[in-house]
Design a protein around this motif. Structure first.
Motif, PDB file in Angstrom:
ATOM      1  N   ASN A  84       0.738  -1.359  -0.040  1.00  0.00           N
ATOM      2  CA  ASN A  84      -0.043  -0.021   0.195  1.00  0.00           C
ATOM      3  C   ASN A  84       0.851   1.342  -0.056  1.00  0.00           C
ATOM      4  O   ASN A  84       1.460   1.543   1.164  1.00  0.00           O
ATOM      5  CB  ASN A  84      -0.789   0.018   1.167  1.00  0.00           C
ATOM      6  N   TYR A  85       0.799   1.881  -1.104  1.00  0.00           N
ATOM      7  CA  TYR A  85       1.686   3.144  -1.018  1.00  0.00           C
ATOM      8  C   TYR A  85       1.146   4.346  -0.537  1.00  0.00           C
ATOM      9  O   TYR A  85      -0.234   4.628  -0.701  1.00  0.00           O
ATOM     10  CB  TYR A  85       1.844   3.414  -2.577  1.00  0.00           C
ATOM     11  N   THR A  86       1.825   5.064   0.285  1.00  0.00           N
ATOM     12  CA  THR A  86       1.158   6.319   0.684  1.00  0.00           C
ATOM     13  C   THR A  86       1.386   7.576   0.166  1.00  0.00           C
ATOM     14  O   THR A  86       2.267   7.272  -0.903  1.00  0.00           O
ATOM     15  CB  THR A  86       1.771   6.466   2.134  1.00  0.00           C
ATOM     16  N   GLU A  87       0.970   8.648   0.461  1.00  0.00           N
ATOM     17  CA  GLU A  87       1.272   9.970  -0.488  1.00  0.00           C
ATOM     18  C   GLU A  87       2.866  10.123  -0.259  1.00  0.00           C
ATOM     19  O   GLU A  87       3.431  10.883  -1.243  1.00  0.00           O
ATOM     20  CB  GLU A  87       0.644  11.142   0.458  1.00  0.00           C
TER      21      GLU A  87
END
Lengths: 122, 122
Positions: B38-41
DNA sequence: TATTGACTTGAAGTAAACTCTAAGTGATAT
DNA sequence: ATATCACTTAGAGTTTACTTCAAGTCAATA
């Protein structure tokens, strides 16, 4: 002019010059009776061209193709123009991307100079 | 955001994203309970930076070094500034070389357009 | 329930552009 | 005369940056 002199003048190695010749980007270079290469003014100009284009990131395979077409004579003019335009487009895109990175680096260095240490990477 | 979306947004492959993570340029990216990333900002911003610098030709090894220093905190500020300046210099030289090649291509294409077929390669 | 599709891993493979090695030749300096 | 130096070749090796592979997990849909 012999190979080491040419190498020195262009900041290439003798290996690279022989490699370019093997690949058909330059030459074939005439050889003296002891088998060593003698580069003519024409050869030097070709190397100049190849070096300039390689420094800009144009691929060996493209240069090979272009030079081959050139040697086939006037009938290939149209195709030559076409692939030059192609390469120019690719080059322009790279230039723009690099300019953006350059600006970004400048900006960041400027922050460091002003001792503004934000916690962002970039 | 999951890996394929990020890949699509940046025009990278999922393989490249995992490769960058392996090399320590990004992440480690948090994973959901099924093990997917899951890539965050924050992650996205990092990828943006890496992509910009890679497009400009900066080496993975440099980016690795810079990011490592960044993660070591404020005490590395001086060294970071130094290597940024180094890279800027390299980049500037490349930019100039590319500009020269670009001008040369433009000039040649112009000759083709004017139907001036000189017998020179370039 | 079976299959499809996106994801995971570690490791092996690839492409481009050199770069190096080994073995040899020939001209010049001591 | 012998050593040194620049050159020659074919072919193997290296570096950088991915890219592909094989084998497997998991969630959703037919």
């Amino acid at each position: 002019m012999q190979i080491s002199e040419v190498a020195k003048e262009f900041g290439l190695t003798t290996d690279t010059l022989r490699y370019y010749e093997r690949e058909g980007l330059i030459g074939p270079i005439a050889k003296g009776k002891n088998g060593t290469r003698n580069y003519t003014e024409e050869d030097i100009k070709r190397i100049q061209f190849v070096k300039c284009m390689r420094a800009a990131g144009l691929e060996i395979s493209f240069l090979k193709r272009y030079i081959k077409l050139f040697e086939e004579g006037d009938k290939t003019v149209k195709e030559r123009r076409k692939i030059l335009v192609e390469q120019r487009k690719i080059l322009k895109e790279k230039l723009d991307a690099m300019q953006e990175a350059y600006n970004r680096l400048n900006y960041k260095i400027d922050l460091y100079d002003k001792n503004i240490l934000d916690k962002k990477l970039m």
